[in-house]
Design a protein around this motif. Structure first.
Motif, short mmCIF file in Angstrom:
data_model
loop_
_atom_site.label_atom_id
_atom_site.label_comp_id
_atom_site.label_asym_id
_atom_site.label_seq_id
_atom_site.Cartn_x
_atom_site.Cartn_y
_atom_site.Cartn_z
N GLY A 361 19.03 29.02 48.74
CA GLY A 361 20.32 28.49 49.41
C GLY A 361 20.88 29.31 50.58
N SER A 362 20.45 30.66 51.07
CA SER A 362 20.89 31.31 52.00
C SER A 362 20.49 31.22 53.28
CB SER A 362 20.93 32.78 51.56
OG SER A 362 19.55 33.08 51.35
N GLU A 363 20.59 31.81 54.29
CA GLU A 363 19.81 31.63 55.59
C GLU A 363 19.38 32.73 56.13
OE1 GLU A 363 21.71 29.32 59.16
OE2 GLU A 363 22.65 31.52 59.08
N VAL A 364 18.27 32.54 57.04
CA VAL A 364 17.87 33.78 57.69
C VAL A 364 17.93 33.49 59.09
CG1 VAL A 364 15.57 34.98 58.13
CG2 VAL A 364 15.96 34.32 55.94
N LEU A 365 18.54 34.49 59.79
CA LEU A 365 18.69 34.30 61.34
C LEU A 365 18.05 35.33 62.04
CD1 LEU A 365 20.58 33.07 63.67
CD2 LEU A 365 22.19 34.80 62.96
N VAL A 366 17.40 34.83 63.16
CA VAL A 366 16.65 35.65 63.96
C VAL A 366 17.47 35.60 65.12
CG1 VAL A 366 14.41 36.06 65.37
CG2 VAL A 366 14.29 35.08 62.96
N ARG A 367 17.75 36.56 65.67
CA ARG A 367 18.46 36.89 67.00
C ARG A 367 17.79 37.90 68.02
NH1 ARG A 367 23.02 38.19 65.26
NH2 ARG A 367 24.16 36.10 65.57
N VAL A 368 17.71 37.09 69.30
CA VAL A 368 16.82 37.94 70.41
C VAL A 368 17.86 38.47 71.33
CG1 VAL A 368 14.94 38.13 71.76
CG2 VAL A 368 14.70 36.91 69.68
N GLY A 369 17.74 39.68 71.85
CA GLY A 369 18.74 40.15 72.72
C GLY A 369 17.92 41.26 73.62
N ARG A 370 18.60 41.61 74.68
CA ARG A 370 18.13 42.84 75.63
C ARG A 370 18.60 44.00 75.38
NH1 ARG A 370 14.70 40.90 79.63
NH2 ARG A 370 14.48 38.67 79.93
N THR A 371 17.87 44.99 75.58
CA THR A 371 18.41 46.73 75.56
C THR A 371 18.24 47.24 76.72
OG1 THR A 371 16.95 47.64 74.30
CG2 THR A 371 18.82 46.41 73.13
N ALA A 372 18.78 48.46 77.13
CA ALA A 372 18.10 49.26 78.22
C ALA A 372 16.84 49.46 77.94
CB ALA A 372 19.09 50.59 78.30
N SER A 373 16.12 49.80 76.82
CA SER A 373 14.99 50.24 76.67
C SER A 373 13.82 49.05 76.42
CB SER A 373 14.78 51.15 75.71
OG SER A 373 15.29 50.59 74.28
N GLY A 374 14.26 47.83 76.04
CA GLY A 374 13.40 46.82 75.96
C GLY A 374 14.24 45.51 75.31
N ILE A 375 13.33 45.05 74.30
CA ILE A 375 13.88 43.71 73.66
C ILE A 375 14.02 44.06 72.27
CG2 ILE A 375 13.13 41.42 73.20
CD1 ILE A 375 13.43 41.93 76.10
N ARG A 376 15.31 43.46 71.77
CA ARG A 376 15.59 43.79 70.35
C ARG A 376 15.58 42.70 69.64
NH1 ARG A 376 20.13 46.83 67.61
NH2 ARG A 376 20.97 45.47 65.90
N ILE A 377 14.73 42.60 68.36
CA ILE A 377 14.84 41.36 67.47
C ILE A 377 15.35 41.60 66.18
CG2 ILE A 377 13.09 39.60 66.74
CD1 ILE A 377 11.06 40.24 68.79
N ASP A 378 16.45 40.92 65.95
CA ASP A 378 17.21 41.19 64.60
C ASP A 378 17.04 39.94 63.65
OD1 ASP A 378 19.04 41.72 62.59
OD2 ASP A 378 20.55 42.19 64.27
N ILE A 379 16.55 40.39 62.60
CA ILE A 379 15.92 39.64 61.58
C ILE A 379 17.12 39.63 60.39
CG2 ILE A 379 14.22 38.52 59.96
CD1 ILE A 379 12.17 39.75 61.72
#
Length: 455
Positions: A361-379
């Motif tokens: 019953g919980s949730e998994v959130l995938v967030r994509v963002g940019r950083t100075a060195s590249g791309i950040r994917i937060d699961i």
């Protein structure tokens, strides 16, 4: 071509080149020294004849030119000749073998190379004021060439006899010098195929071979480690496959003999669970084999599309656990250049791990963002996270965390790590106030310029 033959050809070629250079240098220096010495003799002879004429010790007569005696060499007859010319009376004296024709113009002095009657001559002329004429002394250039030829022959023939002996010694020296390599080759040939131990006594090898022996030792050590990992992998895989298969057999036996429908349903549900676990493990083993054998192929990747596809593929897995899936790509869609297959497999395994670790019953959130060195994917998931002791070895195969789902095989993080390692990406785990975060940082790879596109 063998190394021994290559070294032999290089050394013999160098020896022959040095020897031929020495012959040319000796020929040049001998000719120069011989020219200096014989020219000096011509000068002395001309001055001697001029002195004798000045003291009237030579009777000069136009009608019967005086005969002038010059010392002859025992080996080279008529090495020198002499002419005495009067400016008024013509030829008034000459030596035996001297031409009767005038060799140089009137009043000419010094050295000259001339050709007379088909013979090359070198002459020296001085003007005698008392005589009122010239004294010309010369010798044959052919004689000089023969002298140089005799000197070179005396050097050349012994050298030709010594060269084969020298080349034999070079071959023997090369064979002796390369014997440590031959000994090392024999040691390797005598080894069993399963012997990956270090080479014995590497410090006794010559200094030039030690890097080769050290590199072989390092290669053998890495091969031994790889074989050990393969054995462990096969053993773990066999164990993990054996467990669900044994459960399948047991539950099938129960379902066949059960008279109670509830017992039968429970057994069939257990069979379904074992089948799902086995199916997932087989797929993960296939993914792992593909990741380890694949050559990286870089291409543009639209992360938003890729993540949406991965979440769509995992929707059934999430629905069975009543897990919500959400994607946040920010205002600007993130695009990278990498291997689409490796990135997709890594993200699918990381997100599936988050689903398996999350409570019902919980949730998994995938967030994509940019950083100075590249791309950040937060699961982010709501699971208990990985203990530090597990997080340190999470990239190893068959290492399991605190999964609430018993179907976990411990391969998901290992697959993700192996898939992302060639890309230079980084995976880390953080426990924050809003849940457990699996953070993937993909390095920025610039788009190719026009010059790349043109190629």
């Amino acid at each position: 071509m063998s190394l021994r033959l290559r070294l032999f050809l290089i050394l013999t070629g160098a020896t022959l080149a040095v020897w031929l250079s020495a012959v040319l240098w000796i020929e040049h220096s001998t000719r120069a020294e011989l020219t200096r010495v014989l020219d000096a003799r011509l000068v002395e002879a001309a001055r001697m004849v001029s002195s004798l004429v000045s003291r009237n010790q030579i009777a000069l007569n136009r009608d019967d030119p005086a005969r002038i005696s010059l010392p002859d060499s025992a080996d080279y007859e008529h090495q020198q000749f002499c002419q005495i010319w009067s400016f008024t009376n013509g030829l008034v004296g000459r030596s035996d073998g001297a031409p009767r024709a005038q060799l140089v113009p009137a009043n000419a002095t010094g050295f000259r190379d001339i050709t007379q009657d088909g013979k090359a001559l070198r002459v020296y002329t001085i003007v005698d004021p008392v005589l009122g004429g010239q004294v010309t002394v010369g010798d044959s250039l052919a004689v000089r060439d023969r002298l140089v030829h005799d000197v070179i022959s005396g050097f050349l023939w012994p050298g030709l006899a010594i060269l084969p002996v020298m080349w034999g010694l070079i071959w023997l020296a090369i064979s002796t010098g390369l014997s440590p390599l031959a000994r090392l080759a024999r040691e390797l040939e005598a080894r069993r195929s399963d012997d990956l131990s270090a080479l014995p006594a590497t410090t006794t090898h010559p200094q030039e071979i030690r890097p080769v022996a050290a590199a072989l030792d390092d290669l053998l050590a890495r091969l031994a480690a790889a074989r050990a990992r393969e054995r462990d992998f096969i053993a773990f895989a066999a164990h993990e496959m054996k467990t669900p298969l044994a459960g399948l057999k047991t539950q099938a036996h129960i379902a066949r003999r059960a008279e109670d429908s509830a017992v039968r349903d429970h057994a069939l549900q257990a069979i379904s669970t074992s089948v799902d676990r086995t199916d997932r493990m087989v797929h993960q083993l296939l993914d792992l084999a593909q990741v380890e054998s694949r050559e990286r192929r870089v291409a543009p990747i639209d992360l938003e599309t890729t993540l949406a596809q991965v979440l769509g593929d995992l929707a059934d897995v999430a629905d069975r656990r009543n897990i919500g899936l959400a994607l946040d790509t920010g205002e600007r869609p993130a695009a990278i250049r990498d291997d689409p297959f490796l990135i997709t497999i890594a993200l699918r395994n990381l997100i599936e791990n988050a689903i398996q670790a999350s409570p019902l019953g919980s949730e998994v959130l995938v967030r994509v963002g940019r950083t100075a060195s590249g791309i950040r994917i937060d699961i982010r998931d709501a699971g208990p996270g990985l203990p530090p002791s597990i997080a340190r070895v999470a990239h190893e195969k068959f290492v399991k965390g605190n999964n609430v789902d018993p179907r976990g095989s411990g391969l998901g993080l290992a697959i993700a790590n192996d898939a992302l390692m060639p890309t230079g990406a980084e995976i880390r785990f953080e426990m924050q106030a809003d849940g457990h975060h699996t953070i993937v940082t993909l390095p920025h790879v610039p788009e190719p310029g026009p010059e790349h596109d043109a190629g």
